[in-house]
Motif scaffolding. Structure first.
Motif, PDB file in Angstrom:
ATOM      1  N   CYS A 155      -8.736  -1.317  11.424  1.00  0.00           N
ATOM      2  CA  CYS A 155      -8.629  -1.703  10.014  1.00  0.00           C
ATOM      3  C   CYS A 155      -7.701  -0.750   9.290  1.00  0.00           C
ATOM      4  O   CYS A 155      -7.489   0.392   9.691  1.00  0.00           O
ATOM      5  CB  CYS A 155      -9.980  -1.824   9.328  1.00  0.00           C
ATOM      6  SG  CYS A 155     -10.762  -0.292   8.934  1.00  0.00           S
ATOM      7  N   ALA A 156      -7.125  -1.278   8.191  1.00  0.00           N
ATOM      8  CA  ALA A 156      -6.058  -0.562   7.497  1.00  0.00           C
ATOM      9  C   ALA A 156      -6.582   0.592   6.651  1.00  0.00           C
ATOM     10  O   ALA A 156      -6.048   1.696   6.684  1.00  0.00           O
ATOM     11  CB  ALA A 156      -5.260  -1.530   6.629  1.00  0.00           C
TER      12      ALA A 156
ATOM     13  N   CYS B 154       0.823  -1.202   0.000  1.00  0.00           N
ATOM     14  CA  CYS B 154       0.000   0.000   0.000  1.00  0.00           C
ATOM     15  C   CYS B 154       0.865   1.263   0.000  1.00  0.00           C
ATOM     16  O   CYS B 154       0.347   2.363  -0.128  1.00  0.00           O
ATOM     17  CB  CYS B 154      -0.958  -0.004   1.190  1.00  0.00           C
ATOM     18  SG  CYS B 154      -0.129  -0.071   2.773  1.00  0.00           S
TER      19      CYS B 154
ATOM     20  N   GLY C  95      -3.701   2.218   8.356  1.00  0.00           N
ATOM     21  CA  GLY C  95      -2.774   1.396   7.571  1.00  0.00           C
ATOM     22  C   GLY C  95      -1.332   1.844   7.708  1.00  0.00           C
ATOM     23  O   GLY C  95      -1.043   2.998   8.053  1.00  0.00           O
TER      24      GLY C  95
ATOM     25  N   ASP D 259     -11.854  -1.487   4.098  1.00  0.00           N
ATOM     26  CA  ASP D 259     -11.912  -2.659   4.985  1.00  0.00           C
ATOM     27  C   ASP D 259     -13.025  -2.538   6.014  1.00  0.00           C
ATOM     28  O   ASP D 259     -13.256  -3.472   6.799  1.00  0.00           O
ATOM     29  CB  ASP D 259     -10.579  -2.823   5.745  1.00  0.00           C
ATOM     30  CG  ASP D 259      -9.398  -3.029   4.838  1.00  0.00           C
ATOM     31  OD1 ASP D 259      -9.508  -3.859   3.925  1.00  0.00           O
ATOM     32  OD2 ASP D 259      -8.367  -2.365   5.031  1.00  0.00           O
TER      33      ASP D 259
ATOM     34  N   LEU E  56      -0.694  -5.012   8.598  1.00  0.00           N
ATOM     35  CA  LEU E  56      -1.080  -4.337   9.841  1.00  0.00           C
ATOM     36  C   LEU E  56      -1.069  -5.254  11.070  1.00  0.00           C
ATOM     37  O   LEU E  56      -0.542  -4.867  12.118  1.00  0.00           O
ATOM     38  CB  LEU E  56      -2.452  -3.667   9.662  1.00  0.00           C
ATOM     39  CG  LEU E  56      -2.885  -2.726  10.777  1.00  0.00           C
ATOM     40  CD1 LEU E  56      -1.888  -1.622  11.011  1.00  0.00           C
ATOM     41  CD2 LEU E  56      -4.256  -2.126  10.473  1.00  0.00           C
TER      42      LEU E  56
ATOM     43  N   ALA F 104      -7.153  -6.177   7.452  1.00  0.00           N
ATOM     44  CA  ALA F 104      -6.388  -5.513   6.393  1.00  0.00           C
ATOM     45  C   ALA F 104      -6.441  -6.326   5.126  1.00  0.00           C
ATOM     46  O   ALA F 104      -6.473  -7.561   5.164  1.00  0.00           O
ATOM     47  CB  ALA F 104      -4.934  -5.309   6.829  1.00  0.00           C
TER      48      ALA F 104
END
Lengths: 251, 251, 251, 251, 251, 251, 251, 251
Positions: free
Chosen positions: B125-126, A223, B155, B130, B185, B179
């Motif tokens: 969450c990233a 990412c 993230g 998500d 993550l 993720a």
């Protein structure tokens, strides 16, 4: 050589020693060679003192030694990767200046080191078992005329080790980041720097690491922007590409 | 019921109303049912007020509504996952207390909320894509009687966002980390905390993310200890497991 | 150390021995170290007496012995996994208290055993060939201060063996379930208990077991709630996560 | 036909109407057809009243209707699988006796039902979403002259449901067991009975179920003996093979 | 044993030596064992003289010898698969009647051969390198009381070899068909016979055979009806299932 | 042989020594053999002096020597592939004319070389490590009566090497192109010539080459028309197919 | 053009209108174009009347129509594959002679048919759902000047259908064999004929056919010699390669 | 802000307004924020005028418009990738300067174009269907301040098209090479130039291209040095990395 041959042909036409038709035939057959020396020209800066790299896997020690000797007839330095100790001994006998980088499994012969470019290439790896791959990258970048700084064992499970290097990492022109298992280090590094990051998945791991596939996929899906990827365990490829990039920084 | 039946049989033997041989035959066929009510006993604490969860995918709205109504005859609360809006409407008609958690695609019916346990479950969450998976985990943990704190869009490409949460993360009993893409993550979080981390790979990504496989493999290969993994997009499973763990913390 | 350094800096500022600007510069460079010792604090309960675990694969016996000795300078106990007998001998020479758990391929050095927590961790495996993985989990959980009960060779082909254990399984706080081949045991166990189940796929099997992939996939797709999964053969990871969970039960 | 032709040829030779050389030439070209009618003979018992089964996927409703009509010219009964409702309507128009088994997506035309063999084929499935596959198996086995008993929704997450059926399962000649997700049901059933079990993986699941691969691999790796496997969702194949087996039981 | 124990309990109740309440408690704890002996009953015909089969891979010769001796205390015959010669020698020392089937890598001990059932099981293989797998199937079927006929090296590249066997194949009750590479043989055989075909993919091949995956997939996708599949190289599983089927033919 | 047998049968019928009915029975059983000799007829040009090729992998040296001797009873020449040096020695002892092509790992016995067809088959390979596969193709094509020209080490990283061969490549009837790693050479060659190209992926490479899968996929997806593909490392298959094609050119 | 340009340059040198140095510079830049026209020459026989084939997938109808018109300016005939009906209509408007082969999804424009070569190309397919792929191959081979014979629906489940064609198949110069599911047909055909067989895996099937992978792997692993393979559903590629081969037969 | 806060704290200590102990506590909690602003500093040159890029897939048009507006509050320019036309319209309404690059599916808003760096980035693609990916790369590199030259439809099946560009390619600083199907173009280009090549596999192809996997693997295995790879279809990532590299060339 080709250039000389071609000049002579042109002079022969001019002097009337060769007819247009005969020259035409010859030139067609030369076309490739013309292309060839053109390519040599374009590649000269790269190839000067550093032509072909020997990938030793699948070659006998004797074969490697022979190819190495041949390459060194026209060049100052030599790089041979994925070399075991037996191969090194064979090369050493033929070329006493040969050196063996045991961890990297790389043989180098350096008659005249390339001058070092100003910027640095940082080589990071996540764990100590990634060192062979990281070292292959480092030795490659080094022999190709780059200053290399190594930051090993900075995996993300102990993130502070990496964060402590933040300032140093920011000074590198290119970063090579080697990791096995979940292969997350290049993403984390890519989020910290604004320079190209070359990610090298390693085959370190077991079970669902599938010999480096887990790390490879992670890196391809990074990412963080600015991350490109090479093949599993391809330290040489990363070192080579990093050198091409660092070379740009010093035009 | 089975217990009553069994007691009666034993009394019949004692009273001479049934022969030993006849009872033996009956007991063999009862064995399963004996086992059955034993199992019910063992699961009672879990099942009390929270029995079966409906997985809606592949069921018609009418089917879901019917099963939901049946479950609520014996229970206070209900959870139905992977429910689209049509399914929700069907359930809503049958059970007016039904609520739809749109992002999580979850239907809940809460007649009597379970009392909240003291510790917290952190759900991270990233990226914003998500969130559906993270929300499924959060709603699941919430209805099962847990305090849930959400930390979304943290993230690793912007690591400082995560590091800024360090202190808060250390206060959670369990951490659910969702993720997609390279799935790094959970490893980074697992390196920061000393509590169980449940990693949830999501199908967020494209190309070589292969619908979440890249993230799944990364999580299975996490170099951080204490990380366990559930199926791709399985927010419910993570929420459920986290609840079982958090429940232990409050025995 | 960092704390001392920081206190001194602050005292210097207060005492006028350092200017605000100079302190600012120093603090920025300290930032990481501040973070570092903060992390150490957060992790202290975990790390006290039990810091880093050595993964021996890919390290020479000498390297392992050296790292082991270094770790034991600051700690009471040590765990080294995936160690062959040669590695054990090297460690034994350096650290006479070292013990080798042959089936688990684990080396432990225990100067001062951690006090055992009240609850138990159950370790199950399907067949006798899964024992190395199960034992790695058991030794890990044991050295980290947990009571461990082992139930081996309870695969589902002879279901009664497992059902006979039903009552015992219900008393465990966490269950580690190891299985190769079709990997169905964690699902069956997960259906019987109301505690967290950590599933460990093993590479036991042949053909379409693909070195544990079949079992891994089965476990990730478990229809029983409360099951989370670790990497193939990752007994250590399961033992570690189980210990983190069991620790919660005893706060 | 071929037999007649061949007899005539032999008679011609005998009668001197055909020379040896000419007969030799003809016999070579006949070889295939000789083989052909031999094969037809061998298969007659199977094919009588039940020849070709139409797999509708990829065929237009009109094509299916036409093939169905043609098959019924020589046969009493017909089976067409993977048929949608449109296809059914087209067949119904042409063959008013056609029946649609909606869940199984199967069309049958039964002019004269085959007499039922004495033994039974048990068809089990793990969850309600596996029913289409289980029903395809059941309808197939039924039309081919078998008594079928269905036991649906007996997945292993609630093991007592299955154990309660133990006695009944023991009375079946063959068992078809359909399951998606982790695909563990055939292994558990295979451990309980001493009859052939045909495992049918279904595509029920998500994420790492990979459209039924997880279940397929689990079934191929079953630790219970006597389990064989068919393709994902291949209810028809399981029903057909079960019928061949059950037929043996009634020779 | 359990039966005796249970009979005594029932007699005690009847005789007033045990109260209903006390018996109730005991019966609950017995439930499992009740189930157990029930299962033994159901399996008796199978298990009589032929209980557990030893899978030797991953066990030491000594372990195999010990398990073998234990099994033979209660049984007449023994089967141990995937046994190398060293294992055989260890078993031979303990059990002088042991025989080694070298190609099949199977050990058998036969004190009292099971009487042969009337029908035959045909075992086919495509090439000579498939013989180990085919022989494992044949030895398994043989020791379990079946007449076995072997047709080896009848691969489809020389189709006439197979066609020449047509009449014989039609007389078998079950056919086990082993093939590596493209795994087409079971499909061809399945098109020729009207009996159940058990397909066994073997790992014979190279490159894109992927250790038997190509053959496995081919067999799962067989266009011939009546074909079911076992794991790669699982000759034993095929032999066992074939025996269960052939046993039905002789009820 | 079969022909003789058949002729005799026909003569017997004619002479009245055999009844039509008896002949009919015999002919049915002969049908296959009729087919067989018919097939032999069709294949005669191929098989004359060149019947079966021995694939040595998985066979003992003694077995190979025995098969080889048997084949040579009826034929002039012999080809055995994937033979190690031990196998060669065993064959050499039995058949002193045997020759070993070490790089190709092929044994040939040539009593009477087939006459060479006019056109040529070009065999190219990308790197020196592909030579074993290329040589297997070349030896196969050679012994089957083709003129073979080899162009080795012409990988696309130094494109001029290939372009320099352009004129020569255009003179070949068929081109066999072997490459590992990214497997791009057949596409490039396929773009240069207007003759059939048979692409042979090799297992040369590491990491994400996955033992030749990368090259295989590349070749299957070739954007150049006229390229067909054989299995990884299947030099023999390419040589054989090329010979069949070149044979067409000389009808 | 290039030839003219080059001749002029040489004449200029000869005439003294251009210096050797200037000519040298020009020749280097010409090198590519020299190569270019050489390539055109080499390909002329192929390209004459049949240059570029349009792959329509991913192109708009308008784009296809435009490219088609441009190609037809210099050529007599045109082939466009993977064309839907909309694309056909767009092409038809621009080129009224366009024809649509619906099953094959191919558009052809034939102003002047190529004369047919003497030999035939046989196109076989296993089932009726393979016809689109087989037809793409047939139309391609036909427009390129080959006689094509089609043998459809000759799958191996009813082997006699194929065997009945034996004599006809032996008369073809090349055979294209299309099959989905287990993809066994090319192996069986390859065992019957002595001509090159081009195997085309189709995506026909479901479950573990994985969109044609099962068939592809089977074909790559064919035990019959002389079989080469193209991409899944690549009827065009097979037709093109078959045409190149058949062309050789008619030199 | 953080810097101001920190300066104030230091001044407070110095002035005696805060005790050392209190400052110590505050500094620990600040640690992250210290790190944070340090990171911002390091990234400033990159982020200035070009911060976050919006990945539109999985976001609603309204969400994208809102994020875009927010980003533009602090920045001059904006890049949003994988945007459909609906998303563009939503952005256009909010930000009238928005432009839609239809092929690339990219939205840009440029208030003040970045000055162009001297060197060029070459963007190549193999076929016309690769253009969307190539254009995404080109638009990305362009908006980030690079001169971009596009060379489209230069696939290796017509190699002369590429060779004709040789001189031009040699003038680029970085080359982005997009290709689907067999993905060979980056290898060929990498063999011609001495600059970094970023390979972008595209999902163009069918069958065994597996949505770009074939091209991805080919590129990872490139035999040409200096080639690094990004995810399938990741034109943005390639453009971004190329910009980072080209930026180095102009330091």
């Amino acid at each position: 050589m080709n250039q000389i041959k071609l000049t002579k042909l042109l002079a022969d036409i001019r002097a009337g020693r060769t007819s247009v038709a005969a020259a035409l035939r010859q030139l067609k057959s030369l076309a490739i060679h013309d292309l060839d020396f053109a390519r040599v020209d374009g590649h000269r800066s790269l190839r000067k003192g550093f032509p072909e790299v020997i990938y030793c896997e699948g070659k006998t020690p004797a074969q490697v030694a022979k190819i190495a000797a041949k390459i060194l007839q026209h060049n100052e330095n030599l790089l041979a990767t994925r070399a075991d100790r037996l191969t090194y001994r064979a090369v050493k006998r033929a070329l006493p200046k040969a050196q063996y980088h045991a961890a990297a499994r790389v043989i180098t012969v350096v008659h005249k080191p390339l001058p070092k470019r100003p910027g640095t290439i940082a080589v990071l790896c996540a764990g100590t078992t990634d060192i062979p791959v990281a070292d292959e990258a480092a030795v490659t970048a080094d022999i190709m005329g780059n200053r290399v700084k190594k930051y090993y064992d900075v995996g993300i499970a102990g993130l502070h080790r990496l964060l402590a290097l933040n300032d140093e990492l920011l000074t590198a022109n290119v970063l090579i980041v080697c990791a096995g298992m979940e292969g997350a280090l290049p993403s984390v590094v890519g989020g910290l720097v604004d320079k190209p990051v070359i990610a090298v998945p390693t085959s370190v791991g077991y079970g669902a690491s599938f010999g480096g596939i887990a790390a490879l996929l992670a890196m391809l899906n990074s990412c963080a922007s600015g991350v490109t990827v090479v093949n599993i365990n391809n330290g040489f490829g990363a070192g080579f590409a990093a050198s091409l990039i660092n070379q740009l920084a010093n035009k």
